[in-house]
Design an enzyme around this catalytic site. Structure first.
Site, PDB file in Angstrom:
ATOM      1  N   ARG A  15       0.842  -1.203   0.000  1.00 34.52           N
ATOM      2  CA  ARG A  15       0.000   0.000   0.000  1.00 34.52           C
ATOM      3  C   ARG A  15       0.872   1.246   0.000  1.00 34.52           C
ATOM      4  O   ARG A  15       0.936   1.977  -0.973  1.00 34.52           O
ATOM      5  CB  ARG A  15      -0.964  -0.010   1.188  1.00 34.52           C
ATOM      6  CG  ARG A  15      -2.158   0.951   1.013  1.00 34.52           C
ATOM      7  CD  ARG A  15      -1.799   2.388   1.294  1.00 34.52           C
ATOM      8  NE  ARG A  15      -1.312   2.600   2.647  1.00 34.52           N
ATOM      9  CZ  ARG A  15      -0.751   3.732   3.051  1.00 34.52           C
ATOM     10  NH1 ARG A  15      -0.587   4.757   2.202  1.00 34.52           N
ATOM     11  NH2 ARG A  15      -0.310   3.859   4.295  1.00 34.52           N
ATOM     12  N   HIS A  19       3.169   3.863  -3.625  1.00 36.14           N
ATOM     13  CA  HIS A  19       3.587   5.206  -4.048  1.00 36.14           C
ATOM     14  C   HIS A  19       4.928   5.135  -4.783  1.00 36.14           C
ATOM     15  O   HIS A  19       5.089   5.697  -5.868  1.00 36.14           O
ATOM     16  CB  HIS A  19       3.719   6.125  -2.838  1.00 36.14           C
ATOM     17  CG  HIS A  19       2.423   6.506  -2.207  1.00 36.14           C
ATOM     18  ND1 HIS A  19       1.470   7.252  -2.854  1.00 36.14           N
ATOM     19  CD2 HIS A  19       1.922   6.248  -0.967  1.00 36.14           C
ATOM     20  CE1 HIS A  19       0.435   7.445  -2.047  1.00 36.14           C
ATOM     21  NE2 HIS A  19       0.684   6.843  -0.907  1.00 36.14           N
ATOM     22  N   SER A 169       3.147  11.456   8.549  1.00 41.50           N
ATOM     23  CA  SER A 169       3.061  11.426   7.086  1.00 41.50           C
ATOM     24  C   SER A 169       4.253  12.082   6.403  1.00 41.50           C
ATOM     25  O   SER A 169       4.691  11.640   5.342  1.00 41.50           O
ATOM     26  CB  SER A 169       1.781  12.125   6.629  1.00 41.50           C
ATOM     27  OG  SER A 169       0.656  11.665   7.325  1.00 41.50           O
ATOM     28  N   HIS A 198       7.649   7.567   8.769  1.00 43.08           N
ATOM     29  CA  HIS A 198       8.351   7.777   7.505  1.00 43.08           C
ATOM     30  C   HIS A 198       9.774   8.212   7.822  1.00 43.08           C
ATOM     31  O   HIS A 198      10.050   8.764   8.887  1.00 43.08           O
ATOM     32  CB  HIS A 198       7.633   8.797   6.626  1.00 43.08           C
ATOM     33  CG  HIS A 198       6.499   8.200   5.852  1.00 43.08           C
ATOM     34  ND1 HIS A 198       6.655   7.668   4.595  1.00 43.08           N
ATOM     35  CD2 HIS A 198       5.195   8.016   6.181  1.00 43.08           C
ATOM     36  CE1 HIS A 198       5.495   7.189   4.173  1.00 43.08           C
ATOM     37  NE2 HIS A 198       4.589   7.385   5.117  1.00 43.08           N
TER      38      HIS A 198
END
EC number: 4.1.3.39
Length: 356
Positions: A15, A19, A169, A198
């Site tokens: 998922r 990206h 994020s 991240h």
């Protein structure tokens, strides 16, 4: 030192990693990755477009293979692991969620901006009606203080969330930022708390460990760190660290290392690292999607895109506010010209072209 408990690890290679793969995962790749994760003892595997159910679009990028086909392949392959899907209110709807359930998902992770938990009420309600385990995601959580996030998390709990995640994020948090936010949710909620890292400042593993030390019940990783920006906390590294701490929740460290090395690494278009762009995103605290737009406009005006991104972070811009980039660039240009004694800057013709 606090007594630590083994967290549940969700792997989101299929998922968040989408990206980095430009949403080009194939059925064969999903089958191989899910089989390896399942055999290594990973209990939850997330499979969708990077922007969640129904994310395949001109705005977010088209998937090479329907996410429903990929979910179905994952569910057929997994013998023990639950298959999860991401859903963003405003993108995914009841129709896509129902279709994903038919293909085999058991967990839905419902994501909102950290200031907008209230828009998720309907989505949690329908997910619980459909018998799913529900997880809330508070995205861009570095932008608000712990007490505010606890209030937003409490809303998600009241809507039916079984767990609420602090989501870094932009990869902008430092370990103490993580500790304070996780601690605030642990104190306020009666449900589980999770953390999603991240690596834009090189702190994905350190921040994940900080979350676990504060009692996080669930954490996320991606094989080889494959994910947006500088990637996520590598699942194989999370497993190794948990094992060294004596709180391995049943993960086979060697099998995860092999999956990362021999299955994921060969298909990766690049290795996510904290390069100049990723560091800028983490330092500024903005979404990675702002980067290309900022580069384009900066080139037109002769600016450094990092200046634009840092100012966007100061203004707390979030996804969907890319139109701010032009205004910020013009403001910076005016300030520079004023500082050079040029007086009020006239908007260049390029501004009109960019605004069209």
């Amino acid at each position: 030192m606090k007594t630590l408990t083994p967290p549940r690890v969700t792997d989101t290679t299929l998922r968040d990693g989408s990206h980095a793969m430009r949403h080009q995962f194939t059925r064969e790749q999903v089958r191989a990755i899910v089989a390896a994760l399942d055999e290594a003892g990973v209990p939850v595997i997330e499979v969708t477009h990077g922007d969640g159910l129904a994310g395949s679009s001109i705005q977010y990028g088209f998937s090479a293979t329907s996410e429903l086909e990929l979910i179905e392949e994952a569910a057929k392959t997994a013998k023990r692991a639950k298959i999860a899907a991401l859903l963003l209110p405003g993108i995914g709807t009841r129709r896509e969620l129902s279709a994903a359930i038919e293909r085999g998902i058991k967990v839905v992770r419902i994501a909102t901006q950290c200031t907008e938990a209230d828009i998720s009420e309907q989505h949690f309600g329908m997910a619980k009606e459909m018998g799913l385990e529900t997880v809330g995601f508070l995205m861009m959580a570095h932008m608000r203080p712990p007490e505010f996030l606890a209030e937003q998390a409490a809303l998600m709990e009241s809507y039916g969330a079984d767990c609420v995640y602090i989501v870094d994020s932009a990869g902008a948090m430092l370990p103490d930022d993580v500790r304070r936010r996780v601690a605030a949710l642990k104190e306020r909620l009666s449900i589980q708390v999770g953390f999603h890292a991240h690596n834009n400042l090189g702190l994905a593993i350190g921040n994940t460990l900080a979350a676990i030390e504060e009692g996080a019940d669930q954490v996320d990783g991606c094989l080889r760190g494959l994910g947006a920006g500088a990637g996520n906390a590598p699942t194989e590294l999370i497993a190794a660290v948990l094992d060294k701490l004596g709180i391995n929740p049943g993960l086979d460290v060697f099998k995860l290392m092999d999956a990362a090395e021999y299955i994921v690494a060969p298909i990766m278009p690049y290795q996510p690292i904290p390069d100049r762009d990723a560091i800028t995103i983490g330092y500024a605290g903005v979404y990675s999607t702002f980067l290309l737009h900022a580069r384009h406009i900066a080139a037109e005006f002769g600016l450094d895109p990092r200046e634009i991104l840092v100012e966007l972070g100061r203004r707390q811009a979030v996804a969907g506010q890319e139109d701010w980039i032009l205004d910020v660039a013009l403001d910076i240009l005016r300030r520079k010209r004023a500082a050079e004694g040029a007086g009020d800057a006239r908007e260049p013709a390029a501004a009109e072209r960019s605004a069209d």
